[in-house]
Design a protein around this motif. Structure first.
Motif, PDB file in Angstrom:
ATOM      1  N   GLY A   1       0.813  -1.207   0.000  1.00 27.81           N
ATOM      2  CA  GLY A   1       0.000   0.000   0.000  1.00 27.81           C
ATOM      3  C   GLY A   1       0.844   1.253   0.000  1.00 27.81           C
ATOM      4  N   GLY A   2       0.187   2.320  -0.250  1.00 28.17           N
ATOM      5  CA  GLY A   2       0.846   3.633  -0.204  1.00 28.17           C
ATOM      6  C   GLY A   2      -0.154   4.665   0.291  1.00 28.17           C
TER       7      GLY A   2
ATOM      8  N   GLY B   1       5.074   0.958   0.801  1.00 25.78           N
ATOM      9  CA  GLY B   1       5.750  -0.247   1.273  1.00 25.78           C
ATOM     10  C   GLY B   1       4.779  -1.394   1.517  1.00 25.78           C
ATOM     11  N   PHE B   2       5.213  -2.253   2.421  1.00 29.27           N
ATOM     12  CA  PHE B   2       4.465  -3.461   2.726  1.00 29.27           C
ATOM     13  C   PHE B   2       4.125  -3.497   4.212  1.00 29.27           C
ATOM     14  N   ASP B   3       2.854  -3.813   4.490  1.00 29.84           N
ATOM     15  CA  ASP B   3       2.415  -4.024   5.861  1.00 29.84           C
ATOM     16  C   ASP B   3       2.192  -5.517   6.078  1.00 29.84           C
ATOM     17  N   ALA B   4       2.585  -5.983   7.237  1.00 29.20           N
ATOM     18  CA  ALA B   4       2.437  -7.405   7.549  1.00 29.20           C
ATOM     19  C   ALA B   4       1.806  -7.558   8.922  1.00 29.20           C
TER      20      ALA B   4
ATOM     21  N   VAL C   1       7.632  -2.424   6.138  1.00 30.12           N
ATOM     22  CA  VAL C   1       8.895  -2.289   5.424  1.00 30.12           C
ATOM     23  C   VAL C   1       8.621  -1.480   4.165  1.00 30.12           C
ATOM     24  N   GLY C   2       9.366  -0.370   3.999  1.00 28.26           N
ATOM     25  CA  GLY C   2       9.121   0.447   2.818  1.00 28.26           C
ATOM     26  C   GLY C   2       9.861   1.765   2.868  1.00 28.26           C
TER      27      GLY C   2
END
Length: 471
Positions: A103-104, A129-132, A317-318
């Motif tokens: 997402g951004g 980046g990426f959300d987990a 992470v991004g």
């Protein structure tokens, strides 16, 4: 600090594979079945053919059953439920793994800044980046949920098999009832021909002074009574044709040409049953009840896991920056790791209430399984008894019909010769019609009971094409 958190996460992940609270499901032990009705001489231990309906050597019946298995709308509904249950199981299984989304975002704002004396300050930031997120399944809540979903999927698959068995049986039952009705119509029409000959004979004798008007009117009344019965039988015939068409997923009038009258004799050899000791595994309804018991037991584990804490990890992470230009560069790299814990420490009353409810549902599912076993045994014993008794009854009715036809023939001869009055002839013809009609109905009933036996046994051995169509 980051190393310690990562170490804790790895340790938790290892623990997650070791503990699953709640009861471990154990399937009820298989029970060998000894059917008392199967010892009757009407049955044999030979194995039935894969498609039990083919034993009738009736191409129309075979075409109807295969058409129903391909086009019946109840089967389409059952298949859709299997696909839905399989999707739910896949979702529950994937819930045990981390969920990662990309997402951004862009954030623009203008607001007072206390550090600058309350002056309104404009700011702008960008994130890409990426959300987990990952819930560590320390106590098996998600594994039990996946176990329940797997059992639900098994129940739906068995429900599809049960629907296929039911559809094939309903097609065969309606088909034999249709053929029985058509034969009863043929018997009535043949009786009309004989009665018209008798009517003409009584009128001739009356005109010659050898008979009476009573004979004429009695003959006419009997003739009209038979004519009045035929439309009722024709209504039943049409309804059976329409029912068969709908079972095939077609318009009610689609099978009128295919279902023209034809002779279908009663099943006249020992009915092959095969090995009936494994009846409870063959019955789809018993397997459905067992799978639902497994699902209910697993949901007790889900409710039990709610008594324990839930630990989750979330992270990012991004890139994070204040300008969209050049956002993706080394200086804007960013990451975050956020462990969290939640526990219903002050809401145990609600959690324990849900646990009690899930245990009660599991107890109910166990009772439903036991009931399904008893109903399966009852259904099968009843079907075997009905078939054996109907075969014996058919033999008696066949002898009755033969004697009634002989008596009617003798009465006709004696009436023509003037040695017997008309009432004796009328009574003999009435008995012949009743016997022939009962014979046609009994032959259809025997065939319907063949269907009931194989349905009670779980539908016989499934054909390869039927198994291949299971999702």
């Amino acid at each position: 600090m980051v190393i310690r958190m990562l170490t804790a996460a790895v340790a938790s992940a290892l623990l997650a594979g070791c503990v699953s609270v709640g009861p471990d499901y154990k399937a009820p032990p298989p029970q060998a079945v000894q059917l008392q009705g199967s010892v009757d001489p009407s049955f044999s231990n030979a194995s039935p053919v894969a498609n039990w309906w083919s034993q009738f050597d009736d191409p129309v019946l075979a075409e109807l059953v295969h058409g129903a298995l391909a086009g019946n709308l109840d089967l389409r509904i059952a298949m859709a439920r299997v696909r839905a249950a399989r999707a739910v199981f896949t979702e529950q299984r994937l819930d045990q793994a981390p969920h990662v989304t990309a997402g951004g975002s862009q954030d623009r704002r203008k607001q007072p800044d206390p550090t600058q004396g309350g002056e309104r300050v404009y700011s702008e930031s960008y994130q890409l980046g990426f959300d987990a997120g990952w819930e560590l399944d320390l106590f098996g809540r998600q594994r039990r949920a996946a176990e329940a979903a797997r059992a639900d999927l098994g129940a739906e698959r068995d429900s599809l098999v049960d629907a296929q068995v039911t559809v094939a049986a309903e097609v065969a039952r309606n088909y034999f009832e249709l053929r029985g009705t058509q034969k009863r119509i043929a018997v009535a029409q043949q009786t009309l021909i004989n009665l018209r000959d008798t009517q003409q004979l009584t009128e001739t004798r009356w005109e010659l002074g050898a008979g009476s008007e009573l004979d004429v009117q009695s003959s006419r009344a009997r003739l009209k009574a038979i004519e009045a019965d035929i439309p009722l039988l024709e209504v039943v015939q049409v309804q059976s044709r329409h029912r068969l068409a709908v079972l095939l997923g077609r318009r009610p009038d689609a099978l009128n040409t295919l279902l023209q009258p034809r002779e279908v004799p009663a099943f006249a050899k020992a009915l092959p049953l095969g090995d009936t000791t494994d009846l409870l595994r063959q019955r789809a309804d018993v397997r459905i009840a067992e799978r639902r018991l497994a699902a209910a037991t697993a949901r007790v584990g889900v409710a039990t896991a709610d008594l324990f804490p839930r630990i989750s990890l979330s992270g990012f992470v991004g890139f994070l920056g204040g300008d969209a230009n050049g956002l993706v560069n080394g200086n804007n790299k960013a990451w975050s790791l956020t462990p969290s814990i939640s526990w219903a420490a002050f809401d145990f009353g609600t959690v324990r209430a849900r646990l009690r409810a899930s245990k009660a549902q599991a107890d109910g599912a166990a009772a439903e399984y036991e009931q399904a076993v008893l109903l399966a045994l009852e259904d099968t014993e009843n079907a075997l008894t009905r078939y054996a008794k109907e075969q014996a009854r058919l033999a008696i009715i066949a002898e009755q019909a033969q004697a009634a036809r002989r008596a009617a023939s003798l009465a006709q001869i004696r009436y023509r010769e003037g040695s017997e009055d008309f009432l004796a002839l009328l009574d003999a013809q009435r008995n012949q019609l009743a016997a022939d009609d009962a014979l046609a109905a009994a032959e259809a009933t025997v065939n319907v009971n063949v269907v009931a036996v194989y349905k009670a046994l779980g539908g016989g051995v499934q054909s390869a094409e039927t198994v291949a169509r299971l999702p």
